[in-house]
Design a protein around this motif. Structure first.
Motif, PDB file in Angstrom:
ATOM      1  N   ASP A   1     -10.425  10.636   9.915  1.00 28.80           N
ATOM      2  CA  ASP A   1      -8.957  10.598   9.964  1.00 28.80           C
ATOM      3  C   ASP A   1      -8.372   9.913   8.735  1.00 28.80           C
ATOM      4  O   ASP A   1      -7.321  10.314   8.233  1.00 28.80           O
ATOM      5  N   ILE A   2      -9.038   8.860   8.260  1.00 22.78           N
ATOM      6  CA  ILE A   2      -8.539   8.128   7.082  1.00 22.78           C
ATOM      7  C   ILE A   2      -8.614   9.006   5.840  1.00 22.78           C
ATOM      8  O   ILE A   2      -7.703   9.014   5.011  1.00 22.78           O
TER       9      ILE A   2
ATOM     10  N   ARG B   1      -2.335   0.530   4.594  1.00 22.38           N
ATOM     11  CA  ARG B   1      -3.274  -0.393   5.254  1.00 22.38           C
ATOM     12  C   ARG B   1      -3.012  -0.455   6.756  1.00 22.38           C
ATOM     13  O   ARG B   1      -3.940  -0.505   7.555  1.00 22.38           O
ATOM     14  N   PHE B   2      -1.725  -0.490   7.126  1.00 19.47           N
ATOM     15  CA  PHE B   2      -1.376  -0.569   8.549  1.00 19.47           C
ATOM     16  C   PHE B   2      -1.857   0.687   9.272  1.00 19.47           C
ATOM     17  O   PHE B   2      -2.468   0.610  10.341  1.00 19.47           O
ATOM     18  N   VAL B   3      -1.575   1.855   8.704  1.00 21.54           N
ATOM     19  CA  VAL B   3      -1.958   3.109   9.360  1.00 21.54           C
ATOM     20  C   VAL B   3      -3.478   3.219   9.453  1.00 21.54           C
ATOM     21  O   VAL B   3      -4.022   3.652  10.469  1.00 21.54           O
ATOM     22  N   VAL B   4      -4.175   2.788   8.412  1.00 15.68           N
ATOM     23  CA  VAL B   4      -5.646   2.802   8.428  1.00 15.68           C
ATOM     24  C   VAL B   4      -6.173   1.915   9.562  1.00 15.68           C
ATOM     25  O   VAL B   4      -7.064   2.312  10.322  1.00 15.68           O
TER      26      VAL B   4
ATOM     27  N   SER C   1     -10.053  -5.461   2.691  1.00 18.84           N
ATOM     28  CA  SER C   1      -9.859  -4.949   1.325  1.00 18.84           C
ATOM     29  C   SER C   1      -9.823  -3.425   1.344  1.00 18.84           C
ATOM     30  O   SER C   1     -10.411  -2.787   2.224  1.00 18.84           O
ATOM     31  N   MET C   2      -9.092  -2.864   0.373  1.00 21.23           N
ATOM     32  CA  MET C   2      -8.950  -1.409   0.272  1.00 21.23           C
ATOM     33  C   MET C   2      -8.772  -1.089  -1.207  1.00 21.23           C
ATOM     34  O   MET C   2      -7.704  -1.318  -1.783  1.00 21.23           O
ATOM     35  N   LYS C   3      -9.832  -0.602  -1.829  1.00 22.11           N
ATOM     36  CA  LYS C   3      -9.810  -0.401  -3.283  1.00 22.11           C
ATOM     37  C   LYS C   3     -10.299   0.998  -3.645  1.00 22.11           C
ATOM     38  O   LYS C   3     -11.285   1.487  -3.078  1.00 22.11           O
TER      39      LYS C   3
END
Length: 301
Positions: free
Chosen positions: A263-264, A190-193, A219-221
């Motif tokens: 990039d993500i 999450r931090f890198v994103v 959120s990241m799912k």
């Protein structure tokens, strides 16, 4: 770890803003984990990058550029950079070959005088100067500290980076492998994103906007089809900045999203659906509770 001669250690990278610390870290790790920008003070947190071979592991700590702070966020960044010096087996003091020694360099050198770890002088961006000028740069710093070694490099082009790494590994103490061989950073995804999104903002918006920006992953799912759905909020300080961030007809927000998504996807190895929102939070850089909620570590505030 079965190898009794295995080398491992922690190395801090310090220097003025925009000397190429993040570029160096990404070069060493082989993947983008720290954001890069021509705008000073891009890095805000200490970012650990993990370099692993069959014989060694070095955990590099990329620190925010040391500068004169004007906000609580700026003060946090400087404290964060200097606190890294107490945790390491070696320190890399990085300078920009194309810039003269200044007050910021002297400030850092004064702080380095009190530490016990060996200090390397790393002269970065040698691709930006004439080879004959290198001796002049070295002369400015020769007597400043008892350097362990002096290395001219180009983090962007890769000049001398592998040779320097080899020397650094040799100087590390024998020790364990702290992280799995395939782990590149201690920060959660999450931090890198959020950092990758912030990098695109630096690249695409005007100079007055980037320092007023934070990115919060709401959120990241991962869906059943393998696609990762990410909702992220871009925080700015003023309504005018919100307008710049969104752009005419949402054009700027779309550009930021498209570039960040690429990039993500490379980072996660999965297709990504990225939805961006923009929120105004006046004066967030001077509010401790907001700094903490946006991921700036409590111990450094």
């Amino acid at each position: 770890m079965d190898n009794p001669n295995y080398k491992s250690g922690f190395v801090a990278i310090v220097g003025r803003p925009n000397v190429g610390k993040s570029t160096f870290l990404n070069r060493v790790i082989g993947q983008k984990i720290a954001i890069m920008s021509n705008t000073a003070q891009t890095t805000r947190n200490k970012i650990q990058g993990i370099y692993t071979t069959d014989d060694a592991q070095i955990v590099f700590i990329d620190t925010p550029g040391v500068h004169k702070p004007k906000t609580q966020l700026g003060d946090y960044m400087v404290k964060s950079a200097l606190s890294a010096l107490n945790e390491v087996d070696a320190v890399l003091f990085m300078i920009n070959a194309a810039e003269k020694r200044g007050a910021g360099d002297n400030f850092i050198i004064d702080r380095l005088k009190g530490i016990k770890a060996p200090v390397y002088l790393v002269i970065n961006k040698i691709d930006q100067i004439q080879p004959d000028d290198l001796l002049t740069v070295m002369d400015q710093y020769k007597q400043a500290l008892p350097w362990k070694a002096v290395y001219p490099i180009s983090a962007l082009e890769g000049n001398n980076v592998n040779e320097f790494l080899g020397d650094l590994v040799d100087q590390m103490p024998n020790g364990p492998q702290y992280y799995p061989a395939d782990q590149l950073t201690d920060h959660p995804e999450r931090f890198v994103v959020s950092e990758l999104i912030r990098e695109k903002i630096f690249m695409l918006t005007r100079e007055e906007v980037p320092h007023s920006v934070a990115v919060e992953i709401e959120s990241m799912k991962t869906q059943d089809n393998g696609r990762v759905h990410i909702n992220a909020t871009i925080i700015v300080e003023r309504p005018t900045q919100k307008g710049i961030m969104i752009g005419k007809g949402g054009s700027m927000l779309k550009k930021i999203g498209t570039m960040a998504r690429q990039d993500i996807e490379s980072l996660l190895g999965s297709p990504v659906f990225l939805k961006l929102f923009v929120k105004v939070q006046p004066g967030w850089r001077d509010k401790s509770n907001l700094l903490k909620s946006y991921g700036y570590r409590k111990s450094d505030i």
